[in-house]
Design an enzyme around this catalytic site. Sequence first.
Site, PDB file in Angstrom:
ATOM      1  N   GLU A  21      18.495  -3.388   0.485  1.00 31.90           N
ATOM      2  CA  GLU A  21      17.433  -2.907   1.380  1.00 31.90           C
ATOM      3  C   GLU A  21      16.217  -3.835   1.250  1.00 31.90           C
ATOM      4  O   GLU A  21      16.039  -4.517   0.230  1.00 31.90           O
ATOM      5  CB  GLU A  21      17.125  -1.451   0.963  1.00 31.90           C
ATOM      6  CG  GLU A  21      16.148  -0.651   1.744  1.00 31.90           C
ATOM      7  CD  GLU A  21      16.303  -0.615   3.257  1.00 31.90           C
ATOM      8  OE1 GLU A  21      16.284  -1.696   3.876  1.00 31.90           O
ATOM      9  OE2 GLU A  21      16.337   0.484   3.822  1.00 31.90           O
ATOM     10  N   ASP A  22      15.389  -3.857   2.283  1.00 30.79           N
ATOM     11  CA  ASP A  22      14.176  -4.683   2.221  1.00 30.79           C
ATOM     12  C   ASP A  22      13.076  -4.013   1.401  1.00 30.79           C
ATOM     13  O   ASP A  22      12.458  -4.624   0.534  1.00 30.79           O
ATOM     14  CB  ASP A  22      13.669  -5.053   3.634  1.00 30.79           C
ATOM     15  CG  ASP A  22      13.451  -3.836   4.547  1.00 30.79           C
ATOM     16  OD1 ASP A  22      13.742  -2.688   4.138  1.00 30.79           O
ATOM     17  OD2 ASP A  22      12.985  -4.042   5.685  1.00 30.79           O
ATOM     18  N   ASP A  61       9.926   2.849   0.776  1.00 30.37           N
ATOM     19  CA  ASP A  61       8.561   3.317   1.025  1.00 30.37           C
ATOM     20  C   ASP A  61       8.526   4.818   0.711  1.00 30.37           C
ATOM     21  O   ASP A  61       8.430   5.203  -0.454  1.00 30.37           O
ATOM     22  CB  ASP A  61       8.258   3.000   2.493  1.00 30.37           C
ATOM     23  CG  ASP A  61       6.823   3.175   2.887  1.00 30.37           C
ATOM     24  OD1 ASP A  61       5.953   3.029   2.018  1.00 30.37           O
ATOM     25  OD2 ASP A  61       6.550   3.443   4.072  1.00 30.37           O
ATOM     26  N   PHE A  65       1.008  -2.468   4.238  1.00 33.40           N
ATOM     27  CA  PHE A  65       2.104  -2.779   5.152  1.00 33.40           C
ATOM     28  C   PHE A  65       2.310  -4.281   5.126  1.00 33.40           C
ATOM     29  O   PHE A  65       1.410  -5.051   5.465  1.00 33.40           O
ATOM     30  CB  PHE A  65       1.812  -2.287   6.572  1.00 33.40           C
ATOM     31  CG  PHE A  65       3.022  -2.363   7.457  1.00 33.40           C
ATOM     32  CD1 PHE A  65       3.938  -1.317   7.494  1.00 33.40           C
ATOM     33  CD2 PHE A  65       3.273  -3.486   8.237  1.00 33.40           C
ATOM     34  CE1 PHE A  65       5.069  -1.394   8.292  1.00 33.40           C
ATOM     35  CE2 PHE A  65       4.407  -3.567   9.030  1.00 33.40           C
ATOM     36  CZ  PHE A  65       5.303  -2.510   9.059  1.00 33.40           C
ATOM     37  N   ARG A  88       9.538 -11.764  10.873  1.00 32.63           N
ATOM     38  CA  ARG A  88      10.720 -11.739   9.997  1.00 32.63           C
ATOM     39  C   ARG A  88      11.020 -13.128   9.452  1.00 32.63           C
ATOM     40  O   ARG A  88      11.590 -13.268   8.377  1.00 32.63           O
ATOM     41  CB  ARG A  88      11.954 -11.235  10.764  1.00 32.63           C
ATOM     42  CG  ARG A  88      11.885  -9.786  11.215  1.00 32.63           C
ATOM     43  CD  ARG A  88      13.270  -9.333  11.674  1.00 32.63           C
ATOM     44  NE  ARG A  88      13.231  -8.110  12.475  1.00 32.63           N
ATOM     45  CZ  ARG A  88      13.228  -6.874  11.980  1.00 32.63           C
ATOM     46  NH1 ARG A  88      13.222  -6.684  10.695  1.00 32.63           N
ATOM     47  NH2 ARG A  88      13.233  -5.829  12.784  1.00 32.63           N
TER      48      ARG A  88
HETATM   49  P1  5GP Z   1      11.157   4.774   4.057  1.00 32.78           P
HETATM   50  O1  5GP Z   1      12.194   5.640   4.715  1.00 32.78           O
HETATM   51  O2  5GP Z   1      11.444   4.434   2.618  1.00 32.78           O
HETATM   52  O3  5GP Z   1       9.773   5.335   4.234  1.00 32.78           O
HETATM   53  O4  5GP Z   1      11.084   3.464   4.905  1.00 32.78           O
HETATM   54  C1  5GP Z   1      11.899   2.398   4.723  1.00 32.78           C
HETATM   55  C2  5GP Z   1      11.812   1.506   5.938  1.00 32.78           C
HETATM   56  O5  5GP Z   1      10.499   1.509   6.530  1.00 32.78           O
HETATM   57  C3  5GP Z   1      12.060   0.078   5.514  1.00 32.78           C
HETATM   58  O6  5GP Z   1      13.429  -0.234   5.528  1.00 32.78           O
HETATM   59  C4  5GP Z   1      11.247  -0.689   6.530  1.00 32.78           C
HETATM   60  O7  5GP Z   1      11.997  -0.888   7.701  1.00 32.78           O
HETATM   61  C5  5GP Z   1      10.083   0.211   6.841  1.00 32.78           C
HETATM   62  N1  5GP Z   1       8.890  -0.144   6.035  1.00 32.78           N
HETATM   63  C6  5GP Z   1       8.329   0.581   5.059  1.00 32.78           C
HETATM   64  N2  5GP Z   1       7.267  -0.062   4.536  1.00 32.78           N
HETATM   65  C7  5GP Z   1       7.173  -1.235   5.211  1.00 32.78           C
HETATM   66  C8  5GP Z   1       6.278  -2.342   5.126  1.00 32.78           C
HETATM   67  O8  5GP Z   1       5.336  -2.415   4.328  1.00 32.78           O
HETATM   68  N3  5GP Z   1       6.506  -3.359   5.995  1.00 32.78           N
HETATM   69  C9  5GP Z   1       7.525  -3.330   6.920  1.00 32.78           C
HETATM   70  N4  5GP Z   1       7.632  -4.399   7.714  1.00 32.78           N
HETATM   71  N5  5GP Z   1       8.383  -2.314   7.021  1.00 32.78           N
HETATM   72  C10 5GP Z   1       8.204  -1.271   6.173  1.00 32.78           C
END
Ligand code: 5GP
Length: 193
Positions: A105-106, A109, A158, A171
């Site tokens: 995963e990237d 959050d 972010f 990206r």
């Molecule tokens: P979660 O479900 O953990 O809140 O969100 C995960 C997804 O939200 C990540 O896979 C990503 O696509 C997006 N996301 C969360 N934080 C960031 C951030 O700081 N930058 C970007 N570009 N995407 C984020």
Amino acid sequence: MSGPSLNIADDIREILITSEAIRERTAELGAEISRDYAGKDVLLVCVLKGAMVFMADLMRHITIPVCIDTIAVSSYGAATVSSGVVRIVKDLDAPVADKHVLVVEDIVDSGLTLSYLRNYLFNRKPASVRICTLLDKPERREVSITPDYCGFVIPNHFVVGYGLDYQERYRNLPFIGIPHDYVWASNHNNHKQ
Ligand code: 5GP
């Protein structure tokens, strides 16, 4: 400045993680994963699109045999905040039964996306499911989920670059950075995946 620049690097206010630091850490993670999964039937699952750059680099630092697959998820709701309601946009190509699945995963959050994904994969009877994330923002966590492998823990900003986007841009930046405030005001008429 009124809108996004032609050179995307000009839109970045601060570089949080350099490409050198990412390269070093990715090599360490690859070595660790190679040790931990030696002799196992491993499937690396790249969560599109954000993790594709990380996955491409990470897999080249893994020295044991692995198979790869991709999955794409989309969360309903506002562009920069996860709603927790996840939809599978592109499913895995092959069954995961009895395989040791490592989700790549990237960023984690709120944790809602991975928590959903982990359950979704567990229901398909794999041998194990673990998570490798490039970035972790633990301050924002809403559900209890701890990545098994993590590149960097970052503060609550972010971030974009190295696969991560804002409205599908940035990206292709080779580093992780924080955009200038004017970027939030611009609208590229795209939606986030
Ligand atoms: P979660 O479900 O953990 O809140 O969100 C995960 C997804 O939200 C990540 O896979 C990503 O696509 C997006 N996301 C969360 N934080 C960031 C951030 O700081 N930058 C970007 N570009 N995407 C984020």
